[in-house]
Structure formats: structure tokens, C-alpha cells
Design a protein around this motif. Sequence first.
Motif, PDB file in Angstrom:
ATOM      1  N   UNK A 135       0.834  -1.206   0.000  1.00 53.47           N
ATOM      2  CA  UNK A 135       0.000   0.000   0.000  1.00 53.47           C
ATOM      3  C   UNK A 135       0.867   1.253   0.000  1.00 53.47           C
ATOM      4  N   UNK A 136       2.136   1.096  -0.311  1.00 50.00           N
ATOM      5  CA  UNK A 136       3.023   2.253  -0.346  1.00 50.00           C
ATOM      6  C   UNK A 136       2.547   3.248  -1.398  1.00 50.00           C
ATOM      7  N   UNK A 137       2.797   4.509  -1.125  1.00 47.16           N
ATOM      8  CA  UNK A 137       2.430   5.552  -2.079  1.00 47.16           C
ATOM      9  C   UNK A 137       3.326   5.466  -3.313  1.00 47.16           C
ATOM     10  N   UNK A 138       2.915   6.139  -4.380  1.00 43.37           N
ATOM     11  CA  UNK A 138       3.701   6.137  -5.616  1.00 43.37           C
ATOM     12  C   UNK A 138       5.082   6.738  -5.362  1.00 43.37           C
ATOM     13  N   UNK A 139       5.139   7.754  -4.503  1.00 43.47           N
ATOM     14  CA  UNK A 139       6.434   8.373  -4.167  1.00 43.47           C
ATOM     15  C   UNK A 139       7.339   7.366  -3.463  1.00 43.47           C
ATOM     16  N   UNK A 140       6.755   6.595  -2.525  1.00 37.68           N
ATOM     17  CA  UNK A 140       7.552   5.594  -1.808  1.00 37.68           C
ATOM     18  C   UNK A 140       8.019   4.492  -2.747  1.00 37.68           C
ATOM     19  N   UNK A 141       7.147   4.055  -3.642  1.00 34.37           N
ATOM     20  CA  UNK A 141       7.525   3.015  -4.605  1.00 34.37           C
ATOM     21  C   UNK A 141       8.670   3.503  -5.478  1.00 34.37           C
TER      22      UNK A 141
END
Length: 486
Positions: free
Chosen positions: A442-448
Motif C-alpha cells: 500500500x506504499x504511495x507512488x512516491x515511496x515506490x
Amino acid sequence: MWTIYLVEDEAFVRQAIREILEWETHGFRVVGEAGTGKDALADIRALRPDVVICDIVMPGMDGIELLRLVREEGIPCRFIMLTAMSDFDYARNALQYGATNYLLKLSLSDDILLANLSRIKGELISELERKGEALHPFYYQAWAELRRQAGLTDPAGKPSAVPDDFRALHLTVYTVLNGSAPITWEQLMEADIVSNEQYVAVHSFTEAGETAFFCWSKQASGELLRAGKAGELCAAAAGGGSLDSLTQHWGLALGQLDPCWYEGDSARESGPEPPMRELEGELVRCFEERHETKCLELLDSLWRGMDAERYGHIEVKMTAVRLAGMMTTLARGRGEPQVAELLAERTHRQLLQTMKRWVAELLRRLNEEEGLFTDHPDVNRVIRHMLENYRENVTVKDMAKLAAMNVDYLSTLFRRKTGQTPVAFLQNIRIGHAKRLLRTTEWSVVEVADRTGFADDAYFIKLFKREVGQTPSAYRKAQAISDLSY
């Protein structure tokens, strides 16, 4: 020892029978005697002797009546009837009720009595062996319980009925780390690890590279807890047990093998390791990312942790099987390990080496099947570096240095072997891992983006859309809908 009960109305005859043999030398023990059938019946009910030596003609309840009543009550002891010359009709009646034999008092000798007792002993042992077959489901249930205690939950199944004959026997459990080589009781005797003399039944059970021998005796052997090596064999024993404590004593015997498993070394001094579950989770993640070097390092850490915490060797084996199963699932069933090979290892160190070889080979096979590697070893070295360091700032200059080539030559050679430039190949690796994280976290796009080596999330989104045909957010939603419809 096999138990004897004497029934004879004449005291001097009872004394003569007691003194005719050195009973214990031959594996027998006289546990009681009586001068009347009535007294004998009460004692036989309580003592359940293996053999009754009984006079036929006695006042009150004679030997035939005693035998008949004992049989009606289902008491299985053997009867040897004593008779005088004039008692043959009685003797024949005794045989009809199941007497083993009848002997003439006047010609009774130690040889004759011993020959009859030896034959009875053989029959009793054969009968125990036959009844002992019913214990094997019980051994499987005990093994399932030991596996459950080691962290691998197995249904124990419905408790098996066990023959009552074994409830009165004493148990010693021997365990052997035999690996893939079969081991027999005769081999243990040849190695002077065991002696067969005191046991009336011996059953073997082999699972997970271990063999247990359940040794049943008529006489308690006292508390016994020991381990030792004889050549290549590592064996341990736990005595003083019974049918009711079989699982406990089996576990004690297995525990005695742990020093042999760890090769007698104390746990190595090392820095603090993360919790075992955390290490396992990191191993799975690195396996998904095809990071071979990190996977092997994490296996080392896991094995050090189990050593430091002194896991029982069965628990170590089951941990290896569980981890191998998880990685096989991630590999979609390819490269399934030979579980028997893992379980057959005899030491902590050997099992670690087997696991590392299997993981390295599986990762290489997966990468080859997916066309990531080429027929050029220097290009493959660069690709492996990309796979293991894609989250870092990997430059073409770094890759050229690794391959001992100049930048232009590496770029030309790499494109010829893979059809892509080094930079494009690295970006595809990163995009592949990004797709996995978008599906499974469920990581955000920024985290990915950050976790897959993209310093600029805007560039990540632009590149992702160009390569996949969707933005990262749209890709995640589409995958979620696909999973629900499936």
C-alpha cells in the motif's frame, strides 16, 4: 524380566521349584506363590504374571479350575501344569483349557523346565512383536506432536488404540542422526551403542533423517539420558519411560542430539541479530528481488540466530523446509527443493550450505528462464550487479569498471547481447520491481519510486506510463479489479 508365579499345595515342592533354577540369569523372576487355587487367583488378578507353574491336583480349587477361571477373566498368562503319573486325565483337560504343557513332577529337572520356559519366552516375544504393529500409528502421532512443538503444525489425527501389553512395559528411546543412510538395530549393536539383551521388543521409526528405536523391556532400566558418537554415528538415549510418556522421552532423546548437530561448538559470539521473523521476512523480500548476495547473507544471519538461541535441531530442519517452501511458492513452483535432501543433513553447518546452494541455483535458473542473462560472462556480471543494486545510483561508468571495459565498448557489447542499452535494461528492472510493489503493498507512488531507485517521482511516473501504458496509480487500480474478478 518375565514374571513367574508358583501354585503348589506342598511347601517343600514350591521351595524345590524356586531353587531349581537361577531364574534371573535366564530372564525370569518369581513374583509370588500360593498353596491354594483360591489364594493364587487373587494374586494372579493383581500381579498378571507371564507364566504360572501350577499343580493340577490340590485341595479345594484345583489347578484345572484355576486355569478355567483365569481364562474366563481374559488374563493371558501361560500355564505350565505339574502332574503325577496318575493325573494324565487331568493333564489332558488342562490342555483343553489352553495350558502350554504339563510336566511330570517326579522327572522335573532344570533342563526340562528351562526348555519349556524358553519356548514360552519365544512365544511371548513373538506375540508382542505382532501386537507391536498396532503401535506404529501411535509413533506417527507422537512424531506429529514433536513437529508441532518444533513450530510446524501438523494435525495429530485421532488417537490410536494401543495394546494393553505395552502399558506394563518400560521404554527406552534411542535416536540416531542417520541422514540419508538407513540404520538398523544390528548396526547400533555392532557399534557397541546398544545391547539387545534386556529388550523384549524393538521398533524403529525413520523420518527427517532421524531414526528412533523404541525399546520395550519387562524391567525398568532406571533413568538414562546420554548421547555419544561411534564413528560416523551420532546417537542418544532417554530411558525410564513408558507408553504414556513416549512423546516426552522421544523429545528428550532428540534433544540429546543437539550438541552433535551443532558439532559441539558453543554459539559463536556475534553482534545482535534482528528478530528471526524479521530476518525471514527480509529473506523473502530479497528473494523476490532476486538479490542473490543478500539472500545468502540473510541465510547466514538466520543460521547464526538459530545457533545463538540454540534451536533444537528438529526445529532447525523444519525452519529450512518452511523457508524453502515459501521460496518455491514465490518461484511459482520451479526449482522445488528435495525436502529429503534438506532433512538428511547431519549438522547445522551442512544444512546451511545446502540451503545456500539451492537458493543460489534457483535464483540463477529463474533469471536465465526469464532471459535476463546472456552467453557473455562479463555482461552477465553487470546484469547481476544491476539486479542486486537497482535501488542504488548505478551508473554506466560503475558498470564499465566492474566489467573492466571502457564505457563505449561496454555499451556497444551490452546492446549487442541484450538488445538494450545498459541504462534501459536497468530501468526495466526497476519498473518490474515497481509493478510488484504496486500490486503487493500500500506504499504511495512516491515511496515506490524511492524504493526502486528513482530519485525523481515525476520522472518515474512518466517512464512507467511510457513502458506500461498506464500511470502507476491506474496500474494499481487495474490490478486490484483484476484480482477481485478472479
